[in-house]
Design a protein around this motif. Structure first.
Motif, PDB file in Angstrom:
ATOM      1  N   SER A 487      -1.871  -1.781  -4.062  1.00 28.67           N
ATOM      2  CA  SER A 487      -2.001  -2.722  -3.010  1.00 28.67           C
ATOM      3  C   SER A 487      -1.190  -2.429  -1.741  1.00 28.67           C
ATOM      4  CB  SER A 487      -1.731  -3.922  -3.715  1.00 28.67           C
ATOM      5  OG  SER A 487      -0.227  -3.977  -3.521  1.00 28.67           O
ATOM      6  N   ASP A 488      -1.716  -3.220  -0.853  1.00 28.08           N
ATOM      7  CA  ASP A 488      -1.045  -3.225   0.468  1.00 28.08           C
ATOM      8  C   ASP A 488       0.271  -3.400   0.545  1.00 28.08           C
ATOM      9  OD1 ASP A 488      -3.386  -2.347   1.621  1.00 28.08           O
ATOM     10  OD2 ASP A 488      -3.935  -4.311   2.250  1.00 28.08           O
ATOM     11  N   ALA A 489       0.727  -4.359  -0.606  1.00 24.40           N
ATOM     12  CA  ALA A 489       2.269  -4.766  -0.842  1.00 24.40           C
ATOM     13  C   ALA A 489       2.964  -3.935  -0.960  1.00 24.40           C
ATOM     14  CB  ALA A 489       2.169  -5.976  -1.796  1.00 24.40           C
ATOM     15  N   TYR A 490       2.447  -2.832  -1.541  1.00 24.51           N
ATOM     16  CA  TYR A 490       3.405  -1.540  -1.580  1.00 24.51           C
ATOM     17  C   TYR A 490       3.813  -0.901  -0.560  1.00 24.51           C
ATOM     18  CZ  TYR A 490       5.002   3.054  -3.700  1.00 24.51           C
ATOM     19  OH  TYR A 490       5.767   4.100  -4.068  1.00 24.51           O
ATOM     20  N   HIS A 491       3.011  -0.787   0.299  1.00 28.62           N
ATOM     21  CA  HIS A 491       3.096  -0.096   1.667  1.00 28.62           C
ATOM     22  C   HIS A 491       4.199  -0.862   2.393  1.00 28.62           C
ATOM     23  CE1 HIS A 491       0.087   2.857   0.934  1.00 28.62           C
ATOM     24  NE2 HIS A 491      -0.695   1.734   0.570  1.00 28.62           N
TER      25      HIS A 491
END
Length: 518
Positions: A487-491
């Protein structure tokens, strides 16, 4: 010399490009090591091959040698019968139809999504609220029968989340006793111990239930206490993620913690009860996401009549059918171990649009219908990388030599196409494409087990339903982390698996400071 090096590098790059989605490192094609120690295909010990059909009794060596030349494993067919049934050295090219599904997460999570958001894709508030209701119902009935408990008050949703957080923390801190949180020892954790008293935690632990009472619909099913939770979990796995075309059926690594085993006393070991269940999973080989789980009780009644089966290949075949019942018509490719691999099962799957590639064992596999000549070792010396293939229809049986004979059965890869395995010490070893694919995908799953199994919840209750419950919670957390990494949360914040688990514990405990320890 330089030209040979460039050729080896190009072969490696070509092989890696075929499995780009796996994000494999060079270790996949390397010699046996820590990451591949649980993979029998990569082991170089004498027992590492696919269980060669030979006699090992020195007193009966001559008789055994004569028998091994004239007959094979039970169910296998003679050379003449094999030819009559269509097994031939004449090979034909084949291709698997295009995968009829997309793969990856089914919903886009925002960059602000927390560890709790990903966990609640699988264990939402309504599921936890049901645990609250069932626990309070059980406590009431228990006290009506055995006397009131003055120290008990009905548990709330916030307390149940904290309860789950405390038990989950044992997988982060690798501590088997959850009560160590409130101790003064090495595993004490004052920062989270203040959220709930030890006495209150023990009360909830005493009465904790997912299903308090058996309903008439459950009958004699052994897992009735958690079956609704397992059904909900299966549904959430399927609705949150679509696996890639290549998937693996296997038993995940859930054995006892080796550190505990080496440090506990003999008395503690005697008190330990052996697991009364086996857990099988269908796992996406590209990401490690566990798509489906199947629990088989070793004792007592079980669903689908599996409790009456004593023949392991037959049992494992039925387990495989249960795990793959939702894959019909999608042209998925399933990798299997020796206990599942069988000609009859693979042919049945092919009719449903499911293709297979499995390691074959003359001792563990059902060898019915397979040619004996492919199941008995030849006396002639063989070179590493040498292979022999017979084909019938779309099915191929492969004998491949690499410090021992390995046997494979597949209808997912063309027998005419070649692959390569590159080892750091031995250089490149030619092999059929099916062998290369099996090695790549199974090695990735072995790496997953090595990396994520150590974060399974260490709390070890005695009751089977509780063991299964906490094991499936561990799987749900690992799946949540996989979705987080995609997901974008990991970035935004690149949390490791340990940091993700620590963050989840704090969010379950509703602690204001949810940043993990660096």
């Amino acid at each position: 010399m330089a030209e040979c090096g460039r050729r080896g590098l190009s072969l490696l790059e070509e092989a890696r490009s075929r499995y780009e989605s796996l994000q494999i490192s060079d270790d996949v094609f390397g010699e046996s090591g820590d990451d591949s120690s649980e993979n029998p295909f990569y082991s170089t010990t004498g027992d590492s091959n696919s269980d060669n059909y030979t006699e090992t009794n020195p007193d009966d060596a001559r008789a055994g040698k004569a028998r091994s030349q004239s007959c094979g494993p039970p169910g296998s067919v003679s050379n003449g019968q094999a030819q009559e049934e269509g097994w031939s050295d004449s090979l034909q090219d084949l291709s698997v139809p295009h995968y009829q599904d997309t793969h990856g997460p089914t919903q886009k999570m925002p960059a602000t999504a927390t560890a709790m958001d990903f966990f609640q894709l699988f264990v939402p508030d309504n599921v936890i609220q049901n645990m609250v209701t069932q626990t309070n119902m059980y406590a009431k009935k228990y006290q009506e029968r055995f006397g009131s408990d003055d120290g008990w008050t009905n548990v709330t949703l916030a307390e149940m989340k904290a309860f789950l957080g405390y038990v989950t923390s044992t997988g982060v801190n690798r501590c088997e006793s959850v009560l160590s949180i409130w101790s003064s020892g090495f595993f004490s954790n004052r920062s989270i111990a203040l959220k709930m008293s030890q006495a209150r935690f023990e009360k909830i632990l005493k009465y904790f239930h997912v299903v308090a009472f058996r309903s008439s619909q459950c009958g004699s099913q052994g897992l009735y206490k958690i079956q609704p939770f397992l059904d909900s979990l299966q549904q959430s796995f399927a609705s949150s993620f679509r696996p890639s075309q290549t998937q693996v059926l296997h038993e995940p690594l859930i054995d006892e913690d080796p550190v505990f085993i080496t440090t506990c006393t003999e008395r503690e070991l005697r008190k330990r009860k052996k697991r009364k269940f086996s857990l099988w999973v269908r796992q996406c080989s590209s990401t490690g996401f566990i798509c489906q789980i199947y629990v088989h009780l070793k004792e007592g009644p079980g669903p689908d009549g599996l409790d009456t089966l004593k023949n392991k290949p037959q049992l494992h075949s039925l387990v495989a059918k249960q795990l793959c019942q939702n894959l019909a018509g999608r042209n998925a490719i399933i990798f299997t171990g020796p206990s599942i691999t069988s000609l009859n099962l693979f042919q049945e799957f092919e009719k449903q649009g499911i293709y297979c590639c499995g390691l074959l064992s003359t001792r563990k596999s059902d060898c019915t219908g397979l040619p004996q000549s492919m199941l008995i070792n030849t006396e002639a010396p063989q070179q590493r990388g040498q292979s022999h293939i017979k084909m019938r229809g779309n099915m191929s049986i492969i004998n491949w030599y690499n410090k021992g004979t390995f046997r494979f059965l597949t209808n997912a890869y063309s027998p005419t196409k070649e692959g390569v395995i590159i080892k750091r010490k031995s250089g490149e070893i030619p092999c059929p494409l099916a062998v290369e694919a099996f090695a790549a995908h199974l090695s990735y799953i072995c790496k997953y087990d090595d990396k994520y199994s150590k974060y399974f919840i260490f709390h070890k209750p005695n009751k089977t339903w509780q063991q299964v419950f906490w094991l499936t919670i561990s799987i749900a957390i690992n799946n949540a982390y996989i979705l987080y990494k995609m997901s974008d949360a990991y970035h935004v914040k690149r949390y490791s698996r340990a940091q993700f688990g620590e963050r989840l514990v704090k969010e379950l405990l509703d602690m204001n400071d949810c940043s993990p320890t660096q």
